[in-house]
Design an enzyme around this catalytic site. Structure first.
Site, PDB file in Angstrom:
ATOM      1  N   ASP A 105       0.742  -1.331   0.104  1.00  0.00           N
ATOM      2  CA  ASP A 105      -0.121  -0.160  -0.030  1.00  0.00           C
ATOM      3  C   ASP A 105       0.849   1.153  -0.141  1.00  0.00           C
ATOM      4  O   ASP A 105       1.703   1.273   0.741  1.00  0.00           O
ATOM      5  CB  ASP A 105      -0.743  -0.180   1.192  1.00  0.00           C
ATOM      6  CG  ASP A 105      -1.676   1.237   1.375  1.00  0.00           C
ATOM      7  OD1 ASP A 105      -2.776   1.082   0.588  1.00  0.00           O
ATOM      8  OD2 ASP A 105      -1.683   2.006   2.261  1.00  0.00           O
ATOM      9  N   GLU A 126       0.922  -0.567  -5.161  1.00  0.00           N
ATOM     10  CA  GLU A 126       0.189   0.484  -5.422  1.00  0.00           C
ATOM     11  C   GLU A 126       0.943   1.509  -6.130  1.00  0.00           C
ATOM     12  O   GLU A 126       1.633   2.284  -5.556  1.00  0.00           O
ATOM     13  CB  GLU A 126      -0.579   0.934  -4.385  1.00  0.00           C
ATOM     14  CG  GLU A 126      -1.783   1.946  -4.619  1.00  0.00           C
ATOM     15  CD  GLU A 126      -2.478   2.609  -3.434  1.00  0.00           C
ATOM     16  OE1 GLU A 126      -1.599   2.792  -2.419  1.00  0.00           O
ATOM     17  OE2 GLU A 126      -3.455   3.003  -3.474  1.00  0.00           O
TER      18      GLU A 126
HETATM   19  C1  GLC Z   1      -4.112   3.273  -0.352  1.00  0.00           C
HETATM   20  C2  GLC Z   1      -5.387   2.458  -0.065  1.00  0.00           C
HETATM   21  C3  GLC Z   1      -6.672   3.240   0.475  1.00  0.00           C
HETATM   22  C4  GLC Z   1      -6.262   3.712   1.784  1.00  0.00           C
HETATM   23  C5  GLC Z   1      -4.891   4.409   1.661  1.00  0.00           C
HETATM   24  C6  GLC Z   1      -4.188   4.873   2.954  1.00  0.00           C
HETATM   25  O1  GLC Z   1      -4.251   4.212  -1.044  1.00  0.00           O
HETATM   26  O2  GLC Z   1      -5.780   1.899  -1.457  1.00  0.00           O
HETATM   27  O3  GLC Z   1      -7.804   2.659   0.336  1.00  0.00           O
HETATM   28  O4  GLC Z   1      -6.993   4.974   2.155  1.00  0.00           O
HETATM   29  O5  GLC Z   1      -3.886   3.665   0.975  1.00  0.00           O
HETATM   30  O6  GLC Z   1      -3.951   3.546   3.572  1.00  0.00           O
END
Ligand code: GLC
Length: 591
Positions: free
Chosen positions: A247, A309
């Site tokens: 993440d 991500e």
């Molecule tokens: C990422 C996740 C999202 C979350 C953010 C903070 O972007 O996909 O859902 O709110 O991280 O952890």
């Protein structure tokens, strides 16, 4: 009777869809035959040194919304286990489960209060082990969400850290003095609105939070933080998971000199002056950590995977995530492709080629839906041809060389259903940003399984988010029975991807380069057999395409349809006169 080849089977199925002459049982027999062939190939692939994640179909599950097994209105791990047969039947090879660790649920699990446990809302560790075991029995791998950037403010590490300036865990987070009594250290903004610094009166300092104030950022310059977090990775690898989705990794480091970010014109949805996140995003140290994480998972057999991500601003930044020696992330999520947000053949062609030509040669990773953005039904649909457009995107997702990722419900055509009133919003960014930013509840509504109350998601009268009214038509049970449904289209595509050597391993070449409306590409069979041609008409007009594929080594001037939408009865099409209806899709075999 000799068994039908997959192509014969699919052509037969296509004619069946049109002529509706063959009884349902024959279609099921055909599907079963395809499925057993698929399983055989899958096993062969796993038995060799095949890199599974290059060929896998990955399915993202938001556990809160997938299946409730205990009637509390919230999905859980046993609910996921109970639906593994559905996932197997769909053709899924791996599931990525978004966080189900102990959490105050401010950011619905992305605020973690304990990295090596299960939140009781979702079940127990025994339930988790059972899920992994049952998934494995079906050849489905489990990928965990790893959230390295921040913890919850309720995590014991942060509770210790904030207790005094001299606590041994003080430096595990980013604490700084303000510019003045109520002035933060600099102008950095939280991704979720307003200052990224929160004052803590107990010790008179500010802490940094890239996301909500309840999500303080860890200090990755502290070696003890790294050691603890690598221990977390080993904990889950030891339990049999196949890898991690990382993440928000590009946000791991901040400028130690706290330079102000450059200002940009305009304001964001929360009313803040826009800034460029220059000093908190993509700092070079990120790559050092990615290499270390890769080394940790590489201690384990079975080709564990790292997915990041990577909402990078362009393909060149995205490809850095692979590492210069392919020693970082194997599958960086391509947000460029996901967020084209236009039915634009030229845009897709350009982006797909850019990632294909990336100098390090990493494997692309495509997705269109996830838990953070409106569903494609609404981002790409035109309100008239949404069914055809959904099939167009599904075909693109499942026929390129990229590893595809689905998000639960996209295979049945779930729509974004945002809350109608501010008081119904659950996602905090929807509360802060209303009405400009309605939050992410709309893409997290419960999975639609059947026509019973609350779509078979829960027996509770009050699911955590309401079930959209569309569930009566759009649900698994209804669509399973309809041979022409979106769900059955996804299943056929996944089978083709698995069983056609050209779609599995074939080189990908764009053809018909200058067509503004039709995206066309060839997947060349690596062993000289049948290749696969894909044509996607992204316009609302009928289009005629003429292809000359001799330069690509295709000598025949005709193609045999494998799958199309709208379906065609034709068993052969001439390459110099292919007719595509508005938003028409054609996947065809060529030699
Ligand atoms: C990422 C996740 C999202 C979350 C953010 C903070 O972007 O996909 O859902 O709110 O991280 O952890």
């Amino acid at each position: 009777m000799p068994p039908m080849t997959l192509r014969e089977c699919c052509i037969r199925a296509l004619s069946v869809l049109l002529l509706v002459a063959t009884p349902v049982t024959s279609r099921l027999a055909c599907a079963q035959q395809q499925a057993s062939g698929a399983a055989a190939i899958h096993q062969t692939a796993q038995g060799t040194n095949d890199i599974w994640w290059k060929h896998a179909v990955i399915y993202e599950i938001y556990p809160r919304s997938f299946q409730d097994s205990n009637g509390d209105g919230i999905g859980d791990l046993n609910g996921i286990t109970s639906r593994l047969d559905y996932l197997k039947d769909l053709g899924v090879d791996a599931i990525w489960i978004t966080p189900m660790y102990p959490s105050p649920q401010v950011d619905f699990g992305y605020d973690i209060a304990g990295y090596t446990a299960i939140d009781p809302q979702y079940g127990t560790m025994a339930d988790f082990d059972h899920l992994v075991k049952e998934a494995k029995a079906r050849d489905i791998r489990v990928i965990m969400d790893f959230v390295p950037n921040h913890t919850s403010d309720q995590h014991p590490w942060f509770i210790e850290s904030r207790s005094s300036r001299t606590n041994p865990k003080r430096d595990w987070y980013i604490w700084r003095d303000g510019k003045g009594p109520s002035q933060p250290p600099n102008n950095w903004l939280s991704w979720f609105g307003h200052s990224a610094w929160k004052f803590d009166s107990k010790t008179g300092q500010f802490y940094y939070h890239h996301f909500y104030p309840e999500q303080p950022d860890l200090n990755w310059r502290n070696p003890e933080v790294r050691k603890a977090m690598y221990g977390v990775l080993r904990f889950w690898m030891d339990r049999g998971v196949a890898g991690f989705r990382l993440d928000a990794v590009s946000r791991l480091f901040e400028d130690p000199n706290l330079h102000d970010d450059p200002l940009l014109p305009g304001t964001n949805a929360y009313g803040d002056q826009n800034i460029e996140h220059k000093y908190t995003d993509n700092l070079p140290e990120v790559h050092e950590v990615l290499r270390e994480i890769r080394q940790v998972v590489d201690e384990y057999p079975g080709n564990p995977v790292l997915i990041s991500e990577a909402d990078e601003p362009n393909i060149s930044e995205l490809t850095k995530m692979y590492g210069s020696k392919l020693d970082e992330i194997q599958l960086p999520m391509d947000f460029q492709v996901a967020d084209v947000n236009q039915r634009c053949a030229a845009c897709f062609r350009e982006l797909i080629n850019q990632i294909e030509d990336n100098p390090v040669g990493g494997q692309p990773y495509f997705f269109f839906n996830n838990h953070d953005q409106d569903r494609t039904w609404d981002r790409y649909g035109d309100g008239v041809h949404n069914d055809a457009i959904a099939r167009l995107l599904a075909t693109l997702l499942l026929t390129t060389r990229a590893t595809p990722q689905l998000y639960y419900g996209e295979e049945i055509g779930m729509v974004t259903t945002p809350p109608a009133r501010k008081e119904d919003v659950r996602d905090p960014i929807g509360k802060i940003g209303w009405p400009k930013e309605k939050g992410r509840d709309g893409e997290r509504t419960p999975m639609q399984w059947d026509t019973s109350s609350n779509a078979g998601f829960t027996t509770s009268p009050t699911p955590w988010l309401p079930v959209p009214p569309s569930y009566k038509q759009r649900n698994v049970t209804v669509e399973e029975k309809d041979p022409d449904s979106l769900l059955n289209f996804y299943k056929q595509l996944i089978l083709l991807r698995r069983n056609q050597p050209a779609l599995r391993d074939g080189k990908q070449t764009m053809v018909n380069w200058h067509d503004a409306d039709v995206l066309s590409y060839l997947r060349k069979n690596p062993d000289g057999g049948e290749s696969v041609l894909v044509l996607l008409n992204m316009s609302n007009k009928s289009k005629k395409v003429a292809l000359a594929l001799k330069p690509q080594g295709i000598t025949s001037n005709s193609a045999k349809p494998l799958l199309s939408y709208p379906s065609t009865t034709a068993t052969i099409v001439r390459l110099d006169a292919i007719l595509l209806p508005p938003f028409g899709t054609l996947v065809a075999a060529v030699k």
